[in-house]
Design a protein around this motif. Structure first.
Motif, mmCIF file in Angstrom:
data_model
loop_
_atom_site.group_PDB
_atom_site.id
_atom_site.type_symbol
_atom_site.label_atom_id
_atom_site.label_comp_id
_atom_site.label_asym_id
_atom_site.label_seq_id
_atom_site.Cartn_x
_atom_site.Cartn_y
_atom_site.Cartn_z
ATOM 1 N N PHE A 87 0.835 -1.196 0.000
ATOM 2 C CA PHE A 87 0.000 0.000 0.000
ATOM 3 C C PHE A 87 0.875 1.254 0.000
ATOM 4 N N LEU A 88 1.903 1.265 0.827
ATOM 5 C CA LEU A 88 2.825 2.399 0.851
ATOM 6 C C LEU A 88 3.501 2.583 -0.504
ATOM 7 N N ARG A 89 3.921 1.481 -1.105
ATOM 8 C CA ARG A 89 4.590 1.552 -2.397
ATOM 9 C C ARG A 89 3.647 2.082 -3.479
ATOM 10 N N ARG A 90 2.392 1.625 -3.459
ATOM 11 C CA ARG A 90 1.436 2.105 -4.465
ATOM 12 C C ARG A 90 1.178 3.597 -4.318
ATOM 13 N N GLN A 91 1.072 4.077 -3.070
ATOM 14 C CA GLN A 91 0.880 5.505 -2.848
ATOM 15 C C GLN A 91 2.089 6.295 -3.349
ATOM 16 N N SER A 92 3.283 5.740 -3.135
ATOM 17 C CA SER A 92 4.503 6.388 -3.592
ATOM 18 C C SER A 92 4.501 6.529 -5.112
ATOM 19 N N VAL A 106 6.083 10.398 -5.266
ATOM 20 C CA VAL A 106 6.892 10.879 -4.158
ATOM 21 C C VAL A 106 7.653 9.696 -3.571
ATOM 22 N N LYS A 107 8.716 9.978 -2.858
ATOM 23 C CA LYS A 107 9.530 8.914 -2.284
ATOM 24 C C LYS A 107 8.734 8.121 -1.248
ATOM 25 N N LEU A 108 9.100 6.850 -1.131
ATOM 26 C CA LEU A 108 8.425 5.974 -0.186
ATOM 27 C C LEU A 108 8.531 6.496 1.239
ATOM 28 N N ARG A 109 9.674 7.063 1.583
ATOM 29 C CA ARG A 109 9.843 7.569 2.946
ATOM 30 C C ARG A 109 8.936 8.766 3.219
ATOM 31 N N HIS A 110 8.616 9.558 2.171
ATOM 32 C CA HIS A 110 7.697 10.673 2.356
ATOM 33 C C HIS A 110 6.282 10.166 2.647
ATOM 34 N N VAL A 111 5.903 9.086 1.956
ATOM 35 C CA VAL A 111 4.595 8.483 2.222
ATOM 36 C C VAL A 111 4.544 7.977 3.657
ATOM 37 N N ALA A 112 5.617 7.279 4.060
ATOM 38 C CA ALA A 112 5.672 6.745 5.420
ATOM 39 C C ALA A 112 5.648 7.865 6.451
ATOM 40 N N GLU A 113 6.380 8.938 6.181
ATOM 41 C CA GLU A 113 6.407 10.071 7.098
ATOM 42 C C GLU A 113 5.012 10.665 7.270
ATOM 43 N N TRP A 114 4.293 10.777 6.161
ATOM 44 C CA TRP A 114 2.943 11.343 6.209
ATOM 45 C C TRP A 114 2.007 10.464 7.049
ATOM 46 N N ALA A 119 5.998 15.708 -7.333
ATOM 47 C CA ALA A 119 7.178 14.877 -7.104
ATOM 48 C C ALA A 119 8.132 15.560 -6.154
ATOM 49 N N GLY A 120 8.527 14.805 -5.103
ATOM 50 C CA GLY A 120 9.499 15.314 -4.154
ATOM 51 C C GLY A 120 8.958 16.314 -3.173
ATOM 52 N N ALA A 121 7.641 16.537 -3.165
ATOM 53 C CA ALA A 121 7.079 17.525 -2.250
ATOM 54 C C ALA A 121 7.175 17.039 -0.830
ATOM 55 N N SER A 122 7.370 17.950 0.098
ATOM 56 C CA SER A 122 7.410 17.592 1.512
ATOM 57 C C SER A 122 6.036 17.182 1.973
ATOM 58 N N THR A 123 5.960 16.148 2.788
ATOM 59 C CA THR A 123 4.662 15.695 3.269
ATOM 60 C C THR A 123 4.040 16.701 4.216
#
Length: 268
Positions: A207-212, A217-225, A243-247
């Motif tokens: 799910f995280l990967r699909r959102q990324s 956006v990077k996977l870590r940004h999705v996780a951070e959000w 792309a690359g936007a801060s969460t």
């Protein structure tokens, strides 16, 4: 990278593949991006089902920096728990360890059966190093027995040299720590999704990967959000995330999705 670059399919020759890989690794802006690309290219090079990088960040600190699925991190953690396994051995022992059947491999009597329960049957671990430093290990996993033949070993040996050079070029202590911290953040986000939507670890990761991928956006940004909004079940990604936007800039109450639809997509 695209499926065009496939050594096993014969779509491209070895020299073209490694030239493309070297250029792309060199172009990555951070060590985190470089490590992620290494694992992705490793899957293509050998046709394995999963790949991951285990880094020695400091004395007694060995952690997963990149993984193509949730079970890779779990396989690595099992080695730390049992204090045995090819990934750890390749860092301190020989430069390469191959297991055609992990479930009966006498070298790792605890780790082998445990990782077999994850669906892993074969494993190949190679040390990531340059002449001046050992960085960790590149670890390849397959769902079938005897998955890696002599050609795979030859390709993997060349591959890990290129990967080590790419990692060395991108390396700095801060960069590697960012990669490790990103994996911790992804693990936290997985736990939140697993609890909130009753998912298993693999589905939470996907799910995280699909959102990324969907929002570029990077996977870590999705996780951070996800971690930041753990107390807001109705919050969701805005469809306009760039792309690359801060969460921190992602609207928390977009009408495009809600917790129910997120739950449904996670279960797809």
């Amino acid at each position: 990278m695209t499926d065009t670059y496939s050594l096993r399919s014969g779509h491209v020759d070895t020299s073209t593949f490694f030239s493309q890989m070297a250029l792309e690794l060199h172009e990555q802006p951070t060590a985190e991006d470089t490590i992620e690309r290494i694992t992705e290219y490793a899957k293509v090079a050998t046709g394995c089902d999963d790949a991951g990088v285990l880094l020695v960040h400091a004395r007694n600190q060995i952690e997963t920096a990149s993984a193509t699925s949730a079970r890779v991190g779990e396989a690595h953690n099992l080695q730390i728990i049992h204090d045995e396994g090819p990934c750890l051995d390749s860092i301190e022992g020989d430069a390469m360890y191959l297991s055609p059947d992990v479930s009966v491999d006498g070298r790792w009597p605890k780790w082998g059966p445990a990782v077999a329960d994850l669906g892993i049957r074969s494993a190949l671990s190679l040390r990531l190093e340059t002449r001046s430093r050992r960085y960790g290990s590149l670890n390849l996993y397959a769902n079938r027995f005897n998955a890696f033949d002599d050609d795979d070993l030859a390709v993997a040996t060349i591959f890990v040299r290129h990967a080590s050079v790419g990692l060395a070029n991108a390396h700095n202590e801060e960069g590697l720590q960012v990669a490790i911290d990103a994996r911790k953040l992804i693990g936290q986000a997985q736990g939140i999704l697993m609890e909130r939507y009753d998912l298993d670890e693999d589905r939470a990761f996907e799910f995280l990967r699909r959102q990324s991928q969907a929002h570029n956006v990077k996977l870590r940004h999705v996780a951070e959000w996800v971690v930041q909004h753990r107390g807001s079940p109705e919050a969701s990604f805005a469809e306009t995330v760039s792309a690359g936007a801060s969460t921190n800039n992602v609207p928390t109450n977009s009408a495009s999705t809600n917790s129910a639809s997120a739950n449904g997509r996670a279960r797809d």
